[in-house]
Enzyme design. Structure first.
Site, PDB file in Angstrom:
ATOM      1  N   ASN A 288       6.279  -0.994  -7.974  1.00 19.83           N
ATOM      2  CA  ASN A 288       5.137  -1.138  -8.863  1.00 19.83           C
ATOM      3  C   ASN A 288       5.678  -1.237 -10.278  1.00 19.83           C
ATOM      4  O   ASN A 288       6.684  -0.626 -10.596  1.00 19.83           O
ATOM      5  CB  ASN A 288       4.252   0.106  -8.689  1.00 19.83           C
ATOM      6  CG  ASN A 288       3.107   0.169  -9.662  1.00 19.83           C
ATOM      7  OD1 ASN A 288       3.093   0.999 -10.563  1.00 19.83           O
ATOM      8  ND2 ASN A 288       2.140  -0.704  -9.495  1.00 19.83           N
TER       9      ASN A 288
ATOM     10  N   SER B 244     -14.376   1.393  -8.157  1.00 23.33           N
ATOM     11  CA  SER B 244     -14.816   2.588  -7.446  1.00 23.33           C
ATOM     12  C   SER B 244     -13.784   2.919  -6.381  1.00 23.33           C
ATOM     13  O   SER B 244     -13.202   2.032  -5.768  1.00 23.33           O
ATOM     14  CB  SER B 244     -16.169   2.343  -6.783  1.00 23.33           C
ATOM     15  OG  SER B 244     -17.167   2.249  -7.775  1.00 23.33           O
TER      16      SER B 244
ATOM     17  N   HIS C 237      -0.858  -6.407 -14.102  1.00 21.35           N
ATOM     18  CA  HIS C 237      -0.930  -5.429 -13.023  1.00 21.35           C
ATOM     19  C   HIS C 237      -0.970  -6.095 -11.647  1.00 21.35           C
ATOM     20  O   HIS C 237      -0.312  -5.675 -10.721  1.00 21.35           O
ATOM     21  CB  HIS C 237      -2.182  -4.562 -13.225  1.00 21.35           C
ATOM     22  CG  HIS C 237      -2.267  -3.429 -12.283  1.00 21.35           C
ATOM     23  ND1 HIS C 237      -1.663  -2.223 -12.537  1.00 21.35           N
ATOM     24  CD2 HIS C 237      -2.863  -3.317 -11.080  1.00 21.35           C
ATOM     25  CE1 HIS C 237      -1.891  -1.416 -11.523  1.00 21.35           C
ATOM     26  NE2 HIS C 237      -2.617  -2.048 -10.620  1.00 21.35           N
TER      27      HIS C 237
ATOM     28  N   ASP D 201      -2.979   2.956   0.053  1.00 21.63           N
ATOM     29  CA  ASP D 201      -1.996   1.901   0.285  1.00 21.63           C
ATOM     30  C   ASP D 201      -1.207   2.171   1.559  1.00 21.63           C
ATOM     31  O   ASP D 201      -0.781   1.253   2.242  1.00 21.63           O
ATOM     32  CB  ASP D 201      -0.997   1.847  -0.894  1.00 21.63           C
ATOM     33  CG  ASP D 201      -1.480   0.906  -1.989  1.00 21.63           C
ATOM     34  OD1 ASP D 201      -2.158  -0.074  -1.647  1.00 21.63           O
ATOM     35  OD2 ASP D 201      -1.172   1.155  -3.161  1.00 21.63           O
TER      36      ASP D 201
ATOM     37  N   ASP E 146      -6.813  -1.884   1.297  1.00 16.86           N
ATOM     38  CA  ASP E 146      -7.593  -0.982   0.457  1.00 16.86           C
ATOM     39  C   ASP E 146      -8.090  -1.714  -0.776  1.00 16.86           C
ATOM     40  O   ASP E 146      -7.524  -2.717  -1.176  1.00 16.86           O
ATOM     41  CB  ASP E 146      -6.750   0.215   0.039  1.00 16.86           C
ATOM     42  CG  ASP E 146      -5.630  -0.192  -0.882  1.00 16.86           C
ATOM     43  OD1 ASP E 146      -4.761  -0.971  -0.444  1.00 16.86           O
ATOM     44  OD2 ASP E 146      -5.628   0.235  -2.049  1.00 16.86           O
TER      45      ASP E 146
ATOM     46  N   HIS F 210      -0.293   5.657 -12.390  1.00 17.45           N
ATOM     47  CA  HIS F 210      -1.650   5.752 -12.916  1.00 17.45           C
ATOM     48  C   HIS F 210      -1.557   6.327 -14.324  1.00 17.45           C
ATOM     49  O   HIS F 210      -2.181   7.328 -14.650  1.00 17.45           O
ATOM     50  CB  HIS F 210      -2.538   6.604 -12.000  1.00 17.45           C
ATOM     51  CG  HIS F 210      -3.830   5.933 -11.682  1.00 17.45           C
ATOM     52  ND1 HIS F 210      -4.985   6.605 -11.395  1.00 17.45           N
ATOM     53  CD2 HIS F 210      -4.155   4.618 -11.627  1.00 17.45           C
ATOM     54  CE1 HIS F 210      -5.958   5.736 -11.162  1.00 17.45           C
ATOM     55  NE2 HIS F 210      -5.473   4.538 -11.301  1.00 17.45           N
TER      56      HIS F 210
END
Ligand SMILES: Nc1ncnc2c1ncn2[C@@H]1O[C@H](COP(=O)(O)OP(=O)(O)O)[C@@H](O)[C@H]1O
Ligand SMILES: [Mg+2]
Lengths: 79, 222, 733, 79
Positions: free
Chosen positions: C524, C308, C44, C112, C263, C90
């Site tokens: 991604n 988180s 990832h 992002d 982020d 996701h």
């Protein structure tokens, strides 16, 4: 027969609603309020009178539908 | 006409309201932060759509307790005009500036779409530029817009001609009692409605039915 | 703590990788360091299986301001404005917990984009579910859609489009890809390079809890008393906090206090600090005692690996802490100085007076493994599928329009606030969404596309086609396509046949992007989408953005007038292989995938776009899934205006009406204009045909058979709500 | 001190969510389930130890914020 099911977030799972409510209560001057968690309560009318059986059934309902057991836990109360 | 738009932390139609007011009145409204307890000297206060405090607990519940709402109430008590759109309507009922409550949509889902409305009452500073019974289309975008009040309250609202907008036949998107989309306060200086008039003032965005609402305000307040 | 082979394995590291870690560190890593390696070297974060191939994608053009490598890509859209966008998956979290998985996916991709200084102005989502009849599908659809809406609606960013497919290959692996498009001024773009030593590192947003800690939690002695309390938990999104974070960040960005900002996404504190240090060529020292914590007794390991949500890490100019803190206080967010940049190029993590990690940052980035995994080339599937020539065309049309992949997605997009921000010029349901640049007359067109059923039989052509279709969709509304963000969803790259799908797919995307002048500015990868050895269809989703100079000239799919001439642009050979027709009517997935001739694609698209830009045409629809007749029906249904169409001397009707040949459009224009357009097309050697005229409330074929548009529309609109009516309970709180 | 507040819809106020749950449970084969109502449960940590005072405070919190008394009623439980 009446039953009440409580569905609450597992410990450690973030509860944005509870957090916001606690914050708002403090803001309103309720200084004694610490952590707040919000959950659901589901009141059900059940036919039949066997409390043990009802509890079993309610457990199945929670597992199958009422609770999202990935993040929630449940308690069953028969009245 | 001078106006102010209240900005709660998660308001998200505050800019839309500002742009519509600017476009329709030629004057930029004051943007007032929810923690400010003073309102500037204005004719109209707008409570915009959005999620005020995340809409946690109940939509509009926490916003109704914010510092600025005391001034908004005082403004209305003095006869000043207040417009609450969507979340703003929810804040108005939670503040008891309008009767009833807005509950979860009957279909239990958020709904965003244009809906047909009927203007039910043109005797108000918000609606005088519409015709009685005129059919207009405004978009709705909410998860909790089902208007509820007890039968007596509903009868009284109707008896006093305080239902300003109703969903047209077959258009009720949320299960509101008696198809109510927007109501006036007793003194008719406060209007709360779920549909968004500020999203229909610009041709490019597919409609201009909201313009008459702002034109009504301009006329009433000049 | 002694690191055992067991722990190494449970951290997803191979023996060779661990040997490399020992070499880089010159000693055995601590447990925290092992955790940090495991996330930074994960597929990832490191793209270890794809990095080698991704390098082949074209990423440059005069209008590209920032290509891949930052949180999102940036393009120049004129007048000093920049569009910033990115798509991200996701998938796995959404399968486990559809509402929260999808919601936090939306939250993550928004961060992002706004971490770069942009205000998000539009959201898209590309969704793939298992077959409709699978027992989990409905529940997943319901949860994912309400999760996306729940987060995006609260943020006040319109969700303006996307795609939804159903296929058994996703039964155990749904795909949830979300895309965010933001707007910034070109001179106010923020990057993540933490340049310089001695600058404060600040943490803002929500507190850190034990959310989404993956990996070897069970292997650790620290978890010996693994209670309910310490169990790794699903990430829960808090869109209210994210909205505050957005506004606070934009407010801080309006000052000049920030050196770098990033982020905290996957692998939270670890990847954000390592990446910022790496890009800035500096070191970072963190004091975890300062990290705002939601739970008690959190360990360094947990804090470094927590996922988180709604958190950011920034490096400020020294002395600006108070100014920044005041802004975050106003928005009632946590703010803490948790570290400092150094000139050591090392990541140092301290907790309760102990150094828990001290490692060279390059070991986490440059030294991360890159694999050229072996692949087995497979010949593309070929063959002309057989079909029953006697099947009635219009009845098949009706069936197709009411089929899972073709039916209206209204049920989905009506749950998204798609008009908030008052700039949505084209709502979902058309070829591309169009969002006006606030306060101007220009607009961005946005689309996401891929046709996974083409990608297994022919991964290369499938990759090409995904890009071509995205380009075509942007063109069809009148926009000039500018750039692409991709989301490459595949199975297990350690299987040579899957690795082949990845390599060929990337090659196909690259070929199309080069030919269409359509650079890839971000993306991604989501690999290992497999259950019980069954991989998903290769699904390289393409998100794309185009620019319209004058939004008032925008074209839409709906027939608008009676008497318009219906014109087909592009050549129709009748390609039925892998078509919707074959699947829905003949019940088979067979034959070759359609091929895209990229030169022709470009020529046809440029021709159509010029007509729209000149204000000569306002009704355009590209031809994709389902073919020509489906396209015409989709143009008829919005306003209930029918058409009478046909073509002389057809050898066979079915391939003509339902074939999925590429590079085609249908346009409708008044007679005089239409005649000119046809003549101009012919002069340019573009295949063009006049199919008939709009009017009436039926679609009539060859002046013979007809079907009511209202009938078609009923089937088209009802499939989704009827399917979902069997839903258990809508997700609510 | 811990307290739990239940917030449920008043009788006569339609509860579409409860209805949907009941319907879904019946659909899953739980035939004994009759009427279902859904409400909220809010768990609060309170500082202080005077249960009587806490109850008074909780009542004020409910009236002011936690419940919308136009549609909801509340019960307070101190643990
Ligand atoms: N998940 C979704 N969210 C929002 N809109 C969607 C979604 N899926 C599909 N749509 C909308 O439905 C329309 C049709 O989608 P699709 O058939 O994929 O279009 P196309 O064939 O032009 O790519 C598009 O406008 C698209 O944006
Ligand atoms: Mg299209």
């Amino acid at each position: 027969m009446k039953a009440r099911v409580f569905i609450t977030l597992k410990n450690g799972v973030l509860d944005p609603q509870g957090k916001a409510i606690g914050h708002a209560l403090n803001g309103l001057g309720f200084a004694s309020v610490g952590e707040v968690r919000q959950g659901k309560v589901i009141d059900l009318e059940l036919s039949g009178s066997d409390a043990g059986k009802a509890r079993e059934e309610l457990k199945a309902m929670c597992e199958k539908l009422l609770a999202n057991t990935v993040i929630e836990k449940y308690e069953i109360e028969i009245k | 006409m001078k106006s102010a738009v209240i900005v709660f932390p998660a308001s998200n139609c505050d800019r839309d309201a500002k742009v519509a007011l600017k476009q329709m009145t030629g004057k930029t409204p004051a943007m007032v932060w929810h923690q400010d307890s003073e309102l500037p000297d204005v004719d109209l206060v707008v409570l915009p759509g959005g999620f005020s405090y995340g809409d946690y607990l109940r939509c509009g519940a926490m916003a109704s307790q914010s510092a600025v709402m005391r001034s908004v109430k005082a403004h209305a008590d003095k006869g000043g005009m207040v417009l609450g759109v969507c979340n703003g309507f929810q804040v108005l009922t939670e503040s008891h500036m309008l009767p009833g409550a807005l509950m979860r949509n009957a279909a239990l889902k958020f709904v965003c779409k244009p809906v047909g409305l009927e203007v039910q009452e043109t005797q108000s500073g918000f609606t005088r530029k519409y015709e009685n019974g005129q059919r207009v289309t405004f978009p709705v975008a909410h998860g909790e817009g089902s208007y509820f009040a007890d039968e007596d309250t509903l009868d009284r609202l109707e008896g006093e001609n305080r239902v300003a907008f109703r969903y047209a036949k077959g258009e009720n998107p949320n299960g509101s009692a008696r198809n109510i989309a927007g109501i006036l306060s007793e003194k008719r200086n406060v209007l709360g409605l779920m549909p968004h008039p500020e999203r229909v003032v610009d041709d490019v965005l597919g409609g201009t039915d909201g313009r008459a609402l702002f034109q009504s305000l301009i006329e009433a307040l000049s | 703590m002694k690191i055992t082979p067991e722990m190494v394995r449970e951290h997803g590291l191979s023996d060779a990788e661990y040997a490399r870690i020992l070499e880089l560190m010159g000693r055995e890593p601590s447990f925290v360091e092992l955790g940090i390696f495991s996330v930074m070297w994960s597929e990832h974060c490191s793209y270890k299986s794809t990095r080698f191939h991704l390098k082949k994608l074209p990423t440059k053009a005069p209008w590209v301001i920032q290509g891949p490598g930052e949180n999102a890509g940036v393009i120049d859209i004129g007048d000093g404005d920049a569009a910033i966008f990115k798509m991200e998956s996701h998938n796995h979290p959404s399968f486990i917990e559809p509402y929260q998985g999808a919601a936090t996916g939306v939250g993550g991709i928004m961060r992002d984009v706004f971490t770069m200084g942009a205000r998000p102005i539009a959201m898209m989502n590309a969704l793939r579910f298992g077959e409709p009849g699978h027992p989990k599908t409905r529940h997943l659809v319901s949860g994912v859609v309400s999760g996306i809406g729940g987060y995006g609606n609260c943020m006040g960013v319109p969700t303006v489009g996307g795609e939804v497919n159903f296929h058994p290959s996703y039964n155990g692996n749904i795909l949830v890809n979300a895309m965010c498009v933001g707007l910034a001024r070109q001179d106010k773009i923020f990057l993540s390079a933490a340049k310089g030593a001695g600058n404060p590192v600040v943490y803002v947003g929500s507190k850190t809890g034990r959310d989404g800690i993956h990996g070897a939690t069970m292997a650790s002695a620290e978890f010996d008393d693994a209670s309910e309390e310490k169990r790794p938990t699903v990430q829960v999104g808090d869109p209210f906090t994210e909205k505050l974070l957005l506004e606070a960040c934009l407010e801080l960005m309006a000052t000049d206090a920030i050196i770098a900002i990033q982020d905290m996404g996957a692998a939270g504190l670890t990847s954000s600090s390592a990446e910022m240090g790496d890009k800035g060529g500096s070191g970072i020292e963190l004091d975890l005692d300062k990290v705002p914590q939601r739970e008690t007794n959190m360990t360094a390991y947990e804090m470094m690996l927590s996922e988180s949500q709604e958190r950011m890490l920034a490096v400020l100019k020294p002395g600006r802490e108070a100014q920044a803190e005041a802004i975050f206080k106003k928005w009632e967010l946590d703010f803490a100085v948790i570290g400092i940049t150094t000139d050591t190029s090392r990541l140092v993590v301290k907790h309760k007076g102990k150094v828990e990690a001290d490692m060279p940052i390059t070991a986490l980035s440059d030294a991360a493994p890159v694999y050229e995994r072996p692949y087995t080339e497979r010949k593309p599937q070929t063959g002309e599928p057989k079909y029953d020539k006697a099947k009635p065309v219009l009845a098949s049309l009706k069936t197709i329009l009411a089929s899972p992949d073709m039916a209206s997605r209204r049920w989905v997009w009506e749950q998204y606030d798609h008009t908030v921000m008052s700039d949505t010029a084209q709502v979902p349901g058309g070829d591309a969404a169009v969002v006006r640049i606030h306060g101007t007359n220009k607009a961005l067109a946005i689309t996401t596309d891929v046709t996974p059923r083409y990608c297994r039989p022919d991964p290369f052509e499938g990759g090409k086609q995904a890009v071509a279709e995205a380009w075509r969709n942007l063109t069809a509304v009148g926009a000039l396509p500018l750039a692409v963000t991709d989301n490459l969803n595949y199975g297990n790259p350690q299987k040579p046949e899957i690795m082949w799908e990845i390599v060929a797919g990337i090659d196909g995307i690259g070929a199309a992007c080069r030919a269409l002048d359509f650079p890839v500015i971000g993306g991604n990868c989501s690999l290992y989408n497999e259950t019980n050895g069954e991989g998903i269809l290769p699904t390289p989703a393409i998100g794309a953005v185009g620019l319209m100079k004058d939004v008032t000239k925008m074209a839409t799919v709906a027939f608008k007038r009676t008497g318009d001439v219906v014109i087909l642009i592009g050549e129709t050979k009748g390609h039925l292989g892998q078509s919707i027709y074959l699947r829905e009517i003949e019940g088979k997935e067979e034959g070759a995938s359609p091929k895209v001739d990229l030169a022709i694609e470009k020529k046809h698209g440029d021709f159509v776009r010029k007509l729209i830009e000149a204000g000569r045409v306002d009704t355009v629809h590209d031809i994709s899934d389902g073919g020509l007749l489906v396209t015409i029906a989709e143009m008829a249904m919005p306003r209930g205006i029918g058409a009478s169409i046909g073509i002389a001397g057809l050898p066979e009707a079915i391939p003509f009406w339902f074939g999925e040949d590429q590079a085609r459009y249908v346009i409708a224009a008044p007679f005089a204009e239409a005649e000119k357009i046809v003549a101009e097309a012919r002069a340019a050697f573009i295949t063009v045909a006049e199919l008939g005229k709009t009017g009436g409330d039926k679609i009539t074929l060859d002046s013979k058979d007809s079907i009511s548009v209202a009938d078609l529309k009923a089937g088209f609109e009802n499939w989704f709500p009827n399917f979902m009516a069997g839903e258990e309970i809508p997700v609510t709180n």
